[in-house]
Design a protein around this motif. Sequence first.
Motif, mmCIF file in Angstrom:
data_model
loop_
_atom_site.group_PDB
_atom_site.id
_atom_site.type_symbol
_atom_site.label_atom_id
_atom_site.label_comp_id
_atom_site.label_asym_id
_atom_site.label_seq_id
_atom_site.Cartn_x
_atom_site.Cartn_y
_atom_site.Cartn_z
ATOM 1 N N VAL A 1 1.014 -1.229 0.015
ATOM 2 C CA VAL A 1 0.116 0.144 -0.079
ATOM 3 C C VAL A 1 0.827 1.178 0.098
ATOM 4 O O VAL A 1 1.919 1.201 0.719
ATOM 5 C CB VAL A 1 -0.831 0.037 1.488
ATOM 6 N N ILE A 2 0.443 2.155 -0.804
ATOM 7 C CA ILE A 2 1.114 3.509 -0.758
ATOM 8 C C ILE A 2 0.233 4.566 -0.345
ATOM 9 O O ILE A 2 -0.876 4.594 -0.949
ATOM 10 C CB ILE A 2 1.754 4.014 -1.990
ATOM 11 N N GLU A 3 0.695 5.420 0.685
ATOM 12 C CA GLU A 3 -0.210 6.488 1.304
ATOM 13 C C GLU A 3 0.357 7.722 0.826
ATOM 14 O O GLU A 3 1.628 8.111 0.876
ATOM 15 C CB GLU A 3 -0.656 6.548 2.480
ATOM 16 N N VAL A 4 -0.544 8.940 0.123
ATOM 17 C CA VAL A 4 0.062 10.098 -0.264
ATOM 18 C C VAL A 4 -0.606 11.182 0.764
ATOM 19 O O VAL A 4 -1.745 11.370 0.418
ATOM 20 C CB VAL A 4 -0.066 10.468 -1.676
ATOM 21 N N GLU A 5 -0.073 11.605 1.380
ATOM 22 C CA GLU A 5 -0.824 12.895 2.240
ATOM 23 C C GLU A 5 -0.733 14.196 1.261
ATOM 24 O O GLU A 5 0.030 14.387 0.766
ATOM 25 C CB GLU A 5 0.073 13.136 3.657
ATOM 26 N N GLU A 6 -1.930 14.872 1.782
ATOM 27 C CA GLU A 6 -1.888 16.096 0.954
ATOM 28 C C GLU A 6 -1.064 17.087 1.217
ATOM 29 O O GLU A 6 -0.328 18.073 0.264
ATOM 30 C CB GLU A 6 -3.077 16.743 1.265
ATOM 31 N N LYS A 7 -0.132 17.165 2.712
ATOM 32 C CA LYS A 7 0.683 18.226 2.792
ATOM 33 C C LYS A 7 1.953 17.575 3.427
ATOM 34 O O LYS A 7 2.840 18.370 4.004
ATOM 35 C CB LYS A 7 0.046 19.235 3.814
ATOM 36 N N GLU A 8 2.097 16.517 3.357
ATOM 37 C CA GLU A 8 3.229 15.641 3.857
ATOM 38 C C GLU A 8 3.874 14.843 3.010
ATOM 39 O O GLU A 8 4.175 15.136 1.733
ATOM 40 C CB GLU A 8 2.847 14.924 5.299
ATOM 41 N N GLY A 9 4.309 13.605 3.332
ATOM 42 C CA GLY A 9 5.016 12.817 2.274
ATOM 43 C C GLY A 9 4.488 11.669 1.651
ATOM 44 O O GLY A 9 3.170 11.658 1.602
ATOM 45 N N ILE A 10 5.412 10.548 1.366
ATOM 46 C CA ILE A 10 4.796 9.214 1.095
ATOM 47 C C ILE A 10 5.212 8.312 2.142
ATOM 48 O O ILE A 10 6.410 8.297 2.501
ATOM 49 C CB ILE A 10 5.337 9.012 -0.375
ATOM 50 N N ARG A 11 4.347 7.172 2.252
ATOM 51 C CA ARG A 11 4.606 6.199 2.983
ATOM 52 C C ARG A 11 4.198 4.790 2.248
ATOM 53 O O ARG A 11 3.324 4.939 1.568
ATOM 54 C CB ARG A 11 4.233 6.153 4.318
ATOM 55 N N LEU A 12 5.106 3.808 2.493
ATOM 56 C CA LEU A 12 4.776 2.536 1.699
ATOM 57 C C LEU A 12 4.887 1.565 2.511
ATOM 58 O O LEU A 12 5.544 1.356 3.620
ATOM 59 C CB LEU A 12 6.108 2.223 0.760
ATOM 60 N N LEU A 13 3.659 0.510 2.915
ATOM 61 C CA LEU A 13 3.352 -0.747 3.595
ATOM 62 C C LEU A 13 3.763 -1.770 2.785
ATOM 63 O O LEU A 13 3.167 -2.084 1.775
ATOM 64 C CB LEU A 13 2.140 -0.529 4.113
ATOM 65 N N ARG A 14 4.839 -2.455 3.137
ATOM 66 C CA ARG A 14 4.927 -3.894 2.786
ATOM 67 C C ARG A 14 5.255 -4.927 3.874
ATOM 68 O O ARG A 14 4.903 -4.515 5.165
ATOM 69 C CB ARG A 14 6.114 -3.739 1.846
ATOM 70 N N ASP A 15 5.557 -5.958 3.683
ATOM 71 C CA ASP A 15 5.914 -6.975 4.607
ATOM 72 C C ASP A 15 6.689 -6.562 6.074
ATOM 73 O O ASP A 15 6.544 -6.824 7.037
ATOM 74 C CB ASP A 15 6.659 -8.186 4.280
ATOM 75 N N SER A 16 7.607 -5.481 5.814
ATOM 76 C CA SER A 16 8.548 -5.152 6.799
ATOM 77 C C SER A 16 7.943 -3.730 7.599
ATOM 78 O O SER A 16 8.321 -3.475 8.658
ATOM 79 C CB SER A 16 9.782 -4.543 6.521
ATOM 80 N N GLY A 17 6.270 -3.682 7.157
ATOM 81 C CA GLY A 17 5.779 -2.255 7.916
ATOM 82 C C GLY A 17 5.984 -1.221 6.994
ATOM 83 O O GLY A 17 6.433 -1.077 5.857
#
Length: 332
Positions: free
Chosen positions: A236-252
Amino acid sequence: MTQTYRAAVIGCGGRGRAHAEGYALNGQTTIVACAEPSDKTRTAFCEQFDVGSAYTNYREMLEGEQIDIVSVCTWIGLHREMIEAAAASGVKAIHSEKPIAPTWGDARAIHSACEQAGVVLTFCHQRRFGDRFRSARALVRDGAIGQLRRHETSCSNLFDWGTHWFDMMFFFNDETPAEWVLGQISVEEERLIFGIPVETSGFSWIRFANGVEGMMATGDAGYEGTRNRLVGTEGVIEVEEKEGIRLLRDSGWEEQPVTEGVPTPQHTIASVDDLVACLDSGDEPELSSRKAMQATELIFATYESARRRGRVHLPLNTEDSALLTMLDEGMI
Protein backbone atom coordinates in the motif's frame (compact mmCIF):
# COMPACT_ATOMS: atom_id res chain seq x y z
CA MET A 1 13.48 31.97 -32.53
CA THR A 2 11.66 31.33 -29.26
CA GLN A 3 7.93 31.94 -29.52
CA THR A 4 6.56 34.56 -27.12
CA TYR A 5 3.00 34.82 -25.88
CA ARG A 6 0.80 37.65 -24.60
CA ALA A 7 -1.10 36.50 -21.51
CA ALA A 8 -4.13 37.92 -19.71
CA VAL A 9 -6.00 36.97 -16.54
CA ILE A 10 -9.74 37.12 -15.85
CA GLY A 11 -10.31 37.15 -12.10
CA CYS A 12 -7.45 38.62 -10.07
CA GLY A 13 -8.00 36.93 -6.71
CA GLY A 14 -5.84 34.23 -5.15
CA ARG A 15 -5.95 31.77 -8.02
CA GLY A 16 -5.57 34.53 -10.59
CA ARG A 17 -2.40 35.63 -8.82
CA ALA A 18 -1.15 32.03 -8.81
CA HIS A 19 -1.58 31.85 -12.59
CA ALA A 20 0.04 35.26 -12.99
CA GLU A 21 3.07 34.11 -11.02
CA GLY A 22 3.53 31.37 -13.60
CA TYR A 23 3.35 33.83 -16.49
CA ALA A 24 5.69 36.26 -14.72
CA LEU A 25 8.32 33.56 -14.23
CA ASN A 26 8.06 32.03 -17.70
CA GLY A 27 10.49 33.62 -20.12
CA GLN A 28 8.09 33.26 -23.06
CA THR A 29 5.05 35.01 -21.57
CA THR A 30 4.19 38.60 -20.69
CA ILE A 31 1.03 39.60 -18.81
CA VAL A 32 -0.46 42.38 -20.93
CA ALA A 33 -3.93 42.76 -19.37
CA CYS A 34 -6.33 41.69 -16.66
CA ALA A 35 -10.06 41.89 -15.98
CA GLU A 36 -11.51 42.17 -12.47
CA PRO A 37 -14.61 44.03 -11.21
CA SER A 38 -13.14 44.82 -7.78
CA ASP A 39 -11.12 48.05 -7.91
CA LYS A 40 -8.98 47.09 -4.93
CA THR A 41 -8.19 43.59 -6.22
CA ARG A 42 -7.52 44.79 -9.76
CA THR A 43 -5.20 47.59 -8.63
CA ALA A 44 -3.20 45.29 -6.34
CA PHE A 45 -2.84 42.74 -9.15
CA CYS A 46 -1.57 45.35 -11.62
CA GLU A 47 0.95 46.65 -9.11
CA GLN A 48 2.21 43.19 -8.19
CA PHE A 49 2.67 41.99 -11.78
CA ASP A 50 3.30 45.32 -13.55
CA VAL A 51 0.24 44.98 -15.78
CA GLY A 52 -0.43 48.02 -17.96
CA SER A 53 -4.01 47.39 -19.14
CA ALA A 54 -6.78 46.72 -16.63
CA TYR A 55 -10.51 46.23 -17.26
CA THR A 56 -13.62 45.82 -15.15
CA ASN A 57 -15.32 43.93 -18.00
CA TYR A 58 -13.62 40.85 -19.44
CA ARG A 59 -15.40 41.16 -22.80
CA GLU A 60 -13.91 44.61 -23.28
CA MET A 61 -10.50 43.15 -22.54
CA LEU A 62 -10.94 40.33 -25.06
CA GLU A 63 -12.06 42.83 -27.70
CA GLY A 64 -9.45 45.47 -26.94
CA GLU A 65 -6.29 43.40 -26.50
CA GLN A 66 -4.26 41.00 -28.61
CA ILE A 67 -4.08 37.97 -26.34
CA ASP A 68 -2.52 34.56 -26.93
CA ILE A 69 -3.24 32.89 -23.57
CA VAL A 70 -5.99 33.81 -21.13
CA SER A 71 -6.50 32.42 -17.64
CA VAL A 72 -10.06 32.16 -16.31
CA CYS A 73 -9.91 32.29 -12.52
CA THR A 74 -13.48 33.14 -11.54
CA TRP A 75 -16.40 31.47 -9.82
CA ILE A 76 -17.53 28.24 -11.45
CA GLY A 77 -20.89 29.50 -12.70
CA LEU A 78 -19.11 32.08 -14.88
CA HIS A 79 -16.76 29.64 -16.60
CA ARG A 80 -18.89 28.74 -19.61
CA GLU A 81 -19.64 32.27 -20.82
CA MET A 82 -16.07 33.42 -20.22
CA ILE A 83 -14.36 30.44 -21.84
CA GLU A 84 -16.67 30.48 -24.84
CA ALA A 85 -16.11 34.24 -25.27
CA ALA A 86 -12.34 33.78 -25.02
CA ALA A 87 -12.38 30.93 -27.55
CA ALA A 88 -14.38 33.08 -29.98
CA SER A 89 -11.98 36.00 -29.55
CA GLY A 90 -9.10 34.19 -31.25
CA VAL A 91 -6.81 33.30 -28.35
CA LYS A 92 -4.48 30.32 -28.78
CA ALA A 93 -5.01 28.82 -25.33
CA ILE A 94 -7.22 29.08 -22.23
CA HIS A 95 -6.01 28.00 -18.80
CA SER A 96 -8.99 27.76 -16.45
CA GLU A 97 -9.58 26.99 -12.83
CA LYS A 98 -11.57 23.93 -11.87
CA PRO A 99 -14.20 22.49 -11.53
CA ILE A 100 -15.16 22.97 -15.16
CA ALA A 101 -18.83 23.92 -14.77
CA PRO A 102 -21.95 23.49 -12.57
CA THR A 103 -23.48 20.88 -14.92
CA TRP A 104 -22.25 18.11 -17.20
CA GLY A 105 -23.96 19.76 -20.17
CA ASP A 106 -22.09 23.01 -19.55
CA ALA A 107 -18.80 21.13 -19.23
CA ARG A 108 -19.38 19.34 -22.53
CA ALA A 109 -20.31 22.60 -24.25
CA ILE A 110 -17.13 24.30 -23.00
CA HIS A 111 -14.93 21.46 -24.19
CA SER A 112 -16.68 21.33 -27.58
CA ALA A 113 -16.48 25.10 -28.14
CA CYS A 114 -12.71 25.09 -27.71
CA GLU A 115 -12.25 22.00 -29.85
CA GLN A 116 -14.25 23.58 -32.67
CA ALA A 117 -12.31 26.84 -32.39
CA GLY A 118 -8.95 25.06 -32.35
CA VAL A 119 -8.13 26.54 -28.95
CA VAL A 120 -6.00 24.60 -26.45
CA LEU A 121 -8.00 24.34 -23.21
CA THR A 122 -6.55 23.29 -19.86
CA PHE A 123 -7.94 23.07 -16.33
CA CYS A 124 -5.73 23.53 -13.32
CA HIS A 125 -5.57 20.05 -11.79
CA GLN A 126 -2.12 21.20 -10.76
CA ARG A 127 -1.36 18.31 -8.42
CA ARG A 128 -0.32 16.32 -11.49
CA PHE A 129 2.98 18.24 -11.21
CA GLY A 130 3.37 17.70 -7.45
CA ASP A 131 6.47 15.98 -6.10
CA ARG A 132 4.56 13.64 -3.78
CA PHE A 133 2.10 12.58 -6.47
CA ARG A 134 4.69 12.05 -9.22
CA SER A 135 6.99 10.17 -6.85
CA ALA A 136 4.10 7.94 -5.75
CA ARG A 137 3.20 7.21 -9.36
CA ALA A 138 6.82 6.28 -10.03
CA LEU A 139 6.62 3.78 -7.16
CA VAL A 140 3.45 2.27 -8.65
CA ARG A 141 5.03 2.01 -12.10
CA ASP A 142 8.17 0.46 -10.61
CA GLY A 143 6.06 -2.30 -9.03
CA ALA A 144 6.59 -1.26 -5.40
CA ILE A 145 3.10 -2.51 -4.48
CA GLY A 146 2.80 -5.17 -7.15
CA GLN A 147 -0.23 -4.65 -9.39
CA LEU A 148 -2.48 -1.70 -8.59
CA ARG A 149 -5.92 -2.89 -7.51
CA ARG A 150 -7.68 0.01 -5.79
CA HIS A 151 -7.31 3.76 -5.33
CA GLU A 152 -8.98 5.10 -2.16
CA THR A 153 -9.43 8.83 -1.58
CA SER A 154 -11.03 11.13 0.96
CA CYS A 155 -11.82 14.85 0.89
CA SER A 156 -14.48 17.43 1.75
CA ASN A 157 -16.76 17.12 -1.31
CA LEU A 158 -17.08 15.41 -4.69
CA PHE A 159 -17.20 18.63 -6.70
CA ASP A 160 -14.59 21.22 -5.83
CA TRP A 161 -11.98 19.13 -4.04
CA GLY A 162 -13.15 15.83 -5.45
CA THR A 163 -12.30 16.87 -9.00
CA HIS A 164 -8.61 16.75 -8.00
CA TRP A 165 -8.83 13.25 -6.55
CA PHE A 166 -10.94 11.90 -9.42
CA ASP A 167 -8.24 13.31 -11.70
CA MET A 168 -5.60 11.55 -9.61
CA MET A 169 -7.38 8.24 -10.19
CA PHE A 170 -6.64 8.57 -13.91
CA PHE A 171 -3.14 9.93 -13.20
CA PHE A 172 -2.11 6.93 -11.07
CA ASN A 173 -3.87 4.45 -13.37
CA ASP A 174 -2.16 5.61 -16.60
CA GLU A 175 -5.29 7.40 -17.90
CA THR A 176 -7.27 4.14 -18.17
CA PRO A 177 -10.93 4.93 -18.97
CA ALA A 178 -13.65 4.43 -16.37
CA GLU A 179 -16.49 2.03 -17.18
CA TRP A 180 -19.10 2.66 -14.49
CA VAL A 181 -19.87 4.57 -11.31
CA LEU A 182 -21.97 3.65 -8.28
CA GLY A 183 -22.53 6.41 -5.76
CA GLN A 184 -24.64 8.03 -3.08
CA ILE A 185 -24.83 11.51 -1.58
CA SER A 186 -26.39 13.20 1.42
CA VAL A 187 -27.36 16.86 1.76
CA GLU A 188 -28.15 17.58 5.39
CA GLU A 189 -27.58 21.33 5.25
CA GLU A 190 -26.86 24.01 2.69
CA ARG A 191 -23.21 24.02 1.67
CA LEU A 192 -21.97 26.23 -1.17
CA ILE A 193 -18.58 26.18 -2.91
CA PHE A 194 -18.04 29.33 -5.02
CA GLY A 195 -21.81 29.63 -5.32
CA ILE A 196 -22.50 26.00 -6.26
CA PRO A 197 -24.30 23.62 -3.83
CA VAL A 198 -22.37 20.48 -2.85
CA GLU A 199 -23.17 17.42 -0.77
CA THR A 200 -22.46 17.25 2.95
CA SER A 201 -21.23 13.68 2.54
CA GLY A 202 -20.92 11.26 -0.32
CA PHE A 203 -19.46 8.05 -1.65
CA SER A 204 -18.36 7.07 -5.15
CA TRP A 205 -17.19 3.68 -6.39
CA ILE A 206 -15.63 3.49 -9.86
CA ARG A 207 -14.61 0.54 -12.03
CA PHE A 208 -11.90 1.21 -14.62
CA ALA A 209 -11.43 -0.72 -17.85
CA ASN A 210 -8.35 -2.56 -16.52
CA GLY A 211 -10.18 -3.80 -13.43
CA VAL A 212 -8.74 -1.21 -11.02
CA GLU A 213 -11.36 0.27 -8.71
CA GLY A 214 -11.58 3.77 -7.27
CA MET A 215 -13.28 4.85 -4.07
CA MET A 216 -13.97 8.37 -2.84
CA ALA A 217 -15.56 9.21 0.52
CA THR A 218 -16.44 12.83 1.25
CA GLY A 219 -17.60 15.08 4.06
CA ASP A 220 -18.78 13.25 7.16
CA ALA A 221 -18.23 9.97 5.34
CA GLY A 222 -14.54 10.72 4.77
CA TYR A 223 -11.74 8.99 6.60
CA GLU A 224 -8.50 10.23 8.15
CA GLY A 225 -8.36 13.57 6.36
CA THR A 226 -7.37 14.42 2.79
CA ARG A 227 -5.28 11.73 1.22
CA ASN A 228 -4.76 9.15 -1.52
CA ARG A 229 -4.25 5.48 -0.74
CA LEU A 230 -3.03 3.12 -3.47
CA VAL A 231 -3.69 -0.54 -2.73
CA GLY A 232 -1.78 -3.16 -4.68
CA THR A 233 -1.30 -6.92 -4.66
CA GLU A 234 1.92 -6.59 -2.63
CA GLY A 235 1.55 -3.41 -0.60
CA VAL A 236 0.00 0.00 0.00
CA ILE A 237 1.16 3.55 -0.75
CA GLU A 238 -0.30 6.53 1.11
CA VAL A 239 0.13 10.08 -0.19
CA GLU A 240 -0.71 12.82 2.30
CA GLU A 241 -1.98 16.14 1.00
CA LYS A 242 0.61 18.22 2.86
CA GLU A 243 3.20 15.70 3.97
CA GLY A 244 5.10 12.83 2.41
CA ILE A 245 4.73 9.33 1.04
CA ARG A 246 4.78 6.12 2.99
CA LEU A 247 4.88 2.55 1.74
CA LEU A 248 3.47 -0.52 3.52
CA ARG A 249 5.02 -3.91 2.76
CA ASP A 250 5.93 -6.98 4.80
CA SER A 251 8.42 -5.01 6.89
CA GLY A 252 5.81 -2.42 7.89
CA TRP A 253 5.43 1.25 7.01
CA GLU A 254 8.43 2.99 5.42
CA GLU A 255 8.75 6.69 4.58
CA GLN A 256 9.64 7.12 0.91
CA PRO A 257 11.87 9.76 -0.72
CA VAL A 258 10.35 12.41 -2.95
CA THR A 259 12.28 12.11 -6.21
CA GLU A 260 10.10 13.67 -8.94
CA GLY A 261 7.91 16.71 -9.57
CA VAL A 262 7.83 20.10 -7.85
CA PRO A 263 6.80 21.22 -4.32
CA THR A 264 3.33 22.61 -3.64
CA PRO A 265 4.14 26.33 -4.16
CA GLN A 266 5.33 25.54 -7.69
CA HIS A 267 2.38 23.41 -8.86
CA THR A 268 0.58 26.17 -10.74
CA ILE A 269 3.83 27.64 -12.04
CA ALA A 270 4.58 24.23 -13.55
CA SER A 271 1.11 24.14 -15.13
CA VAL A 272 1.85 27.38 -17.01
CA ASP A 273 5.28 26.13 -18.09
CA ASP A 274 3.75 22.92 -19.44
CA LEU A 275 1.03 24.79 -21.34
CA VAL A 276 3.56 27.12 -22.97
CA ALA A 277 5.84 24.22 -23.92
CA CYS A 278 2.91 22.38 -25.50
CA LEU A 279 1.88 25.44 -27.49
CA ASP A 280 5.38 25.35 -28.96
CA SER A 281 5.47 21.60 -29.57
CA GLY A 282 1.84 20.83 -30.41
CA ASP A 283 1.75 18.10 -27.73
CA GLU A 284 -1.26 17.55 -25.47
CA PRO A 285 -0.81 19.46 -22.19
CA GLU A 286 -0.68 17.49 -18.96
CA LEU A 287 -3.80 19.38 -17.81
CA SER A 288 -5.74 19.12 -21.07
CA SER A 289 -9.50 19.49 -21.05
CA ARG A 290 -9.76 15.93 -22.36
CA LYS A 291 -8.26 14.66 -19.12
CA ALA A 292 -10.25 17.12 -17.03
CA MET A 293 -13.46 15.91 -18.66
CA GLN A 294 -12.72 12.36 -17.50
CA ALA A 295 -12.60 13.50 -13.89
CA THR A 296 -15.62 15.78 -14.29
CA GLU A 297 -17.70 12.94 -15.71
CA LEU A 298 -17.13 10.97 -12.51
CA ILE A 299 -18.51 13.85 -10.42
CA PHE A 300 -21.75 14.08 -12.35
CA ALA A 301 -22.02 10.29 -12.79
CA THR A 302 -21.90 9.94 -8.99
CA TYR A 303 -24.72 12.47 -8.64
CA GLU A 304 -26.65 10.65 -11.37
CA SER A 305 -26.16 7.31 -9.63
CA ALA A 306 -27.66 8.79 -6.48
CA ARG A 307 -30.66 10.00 -8.50
CA ARG A 308 -31.16 6.64 -10.24
CA ARG A 309 -30.28 4.65 -7.13
CA GLY A 310 -28.25 2.40 -9.34
CA ARG A 311 -25.04 1.97 -11.28
CA VAL A 312 -24.29 4.41 -14.11
CA HIS A 313 -22.43 3.09 -17.13
CA LEU A 314 -20.27 5.57 -18.98
CA PRO A 315 -20.31 7.66 -21.09
CA LEU A 316 -22.74 9.82 -19.13
CA ASN A 317 -25.44 11.17 -21.43
CA THR A 318 -27.31 13.54 -19.12
CA GLU A 319 -27.07 17.32 -19.44
CA ASP A 320 -27.87 18.57 -15.94
CA SER A 321 -26.32 18.07 -12.53
CA ALA A 322 -28.50 15.50 -10.82
CA LEU A 323 -27.59 17.08 -7.47
CA LEU A 324 -28.80 20.53 -8.52
CA THR A 325 -31.96 19.09 -10.11
CA MET A 326 -32.80 17.03 -7.03
CA LEU A 327 -32.31 20.07 -4.82
CA ASP A 328 -34.55 22.20 -7.10
CA GLU A 329 -37.25 19.55 -7.11
CA GLY A 330 -37.09 18.95 -3.36
CA MET A 331 -36.02 15.33 -3.75
CA ILE A 332 -33.17 15.76 -1.26
